[in-house]
Design a protein around this motif. Structure first.
Motif: not given
Ligand code: ZN
Length: 306
Positions: A290, A257, A259, A292-293
């Motif tokens: 984030c 990722c 971020c 995604f995380c």
């Protein structure tokens, strides 16, 4: 197939790997991907119910298949499924330099009311699949969009290539829920001289294409997700009667990722002072998520002063 083609189960090297191949005499090229620990890492950041974890695993496998096609190593491939009425509201995956990430936004209440293995229609309703290729060196961006139709994400991806790209393609995706292993194959018919967007004369019923497509269709879901079976062996099983199969170097895949707190600070610094003040809470902290995380980045306003 003899027993000596089977590798011992201890050799589980062919996880998180994409292998490309070409069958020159048939104007065909393809990719096979198998994901393992990458799926664990992506899914462990979330607490997704099984059907959502499954669709994200399929989507990540598809993203790896498409991303591994990028010639530009710094290029990015983004796949987004958007819906107006589905249980899945948004699914996003991307690929850059072998790194994969993804997340899903969905309606948990509606999901609870459907069967354990919902259809693509039940999951997405009226939806669209958008695939975007960003080339780093040229700065070019290309996006294709197709309706999310068919029985599976693999069907929708096949439609993307045949409708939007005019490239006869076969896509198969498989997920082993218990072991967090997923696999996929993408096979395409690309006659010489038909690189790029100029494919006016491609026939969807080309006999050379039919031949390799039928061979590839014999692949079993169990083979795609069997870590004991190397990807090379799998390609050989499918196409061993062809006079020449060219194997391309494998691409290792990982979870990644972009971020990080410093990047978040850099982005926030681009906002005017007054907008930063509006974004901050009473304690002078801007919280950036984030998706995604599933991580929060609390940034103090004072950190943004250069
Ligand atoms: Zn992140």
């Amino acid at each position: 197939m003899t027993s000596q083609d089977r590798r011992p189960a201890a050799q589980t090297a062919d996880l998180d790997l994409a292998v490309g191949f070409a069958i020159p005499a048939r104007d065909a090229r393809g990719r096979i991907v198998r994901l393992g620990p990458v799926l664990d890492e992506v899914l462990s950041a979330h607490d997704y119910p099984a059907p959502i974890a499954r669709i994200l695993s399929e989507a990540l496998t598809l993203t790896a298949l498409l991303g591994a096609m990028l010639k530009d190593v710094g290029g990015q491939l983004t796949m987004q499924a958007q819906t107006e009425s589905g249980i899945v509201e948004l699914l996003v995956c991307d690929y850059r330099g072998g790194e994969l990430r993804g997340y899903v936004r969905f309606d948990a209440d509606r999901l609870a009311g459907v069967s354990a293995l919902p259809s693509l229609q039940a999951m997405f309703g009226k939806g669209y699949l958008a695939i975007t290729f960003d080339q780093e060196t040229s700065g070019e961006r290309y996006q294709g969009i197709v309706p999310l139709e068919g029985n599976s994400l693999a069907d929708a991806a096949q439609n993307f290539f045949s409708q939007s790209e005019q490239i006869p393609s076969l896509v198969r995706l498989a997920v082993n829920d218990t072991g967090h292993v997923a696999g996929g194959i993408l096979l395409q018919h690309l006659p010489e001289g038909e690189e790029g967007r100029d494919r006016l004369h491609t026939r969807l019923d080309h006999p050379e294409w039919d031949h390799v497509r039928i061979l590839a269709e014999t692949i079993k879901a169990g083979e795609l997700v069997d870590p004991a079976l190397s990807l090379e062996t799998l390609i050989w099983r499918l196409f061993h009667d062809e006079e020449e199969i060219r194997l391309l170097a494998g691409v290792p895949l990982s979870r990644g990722c972009r971020c990080d707190p410093e990047h978040v600070r850099q982005v926030l610094r681009r906002f005017p002072q007054e907008e930063r003040l509006e974004m901050a809470d009473g304690g002078g902290i801007i919280t950036v998520d984030c998706e995604f995380c599933s991580r929060n980045f609390p940034i103090k306003l004072s950190e943004l002063d250069e």
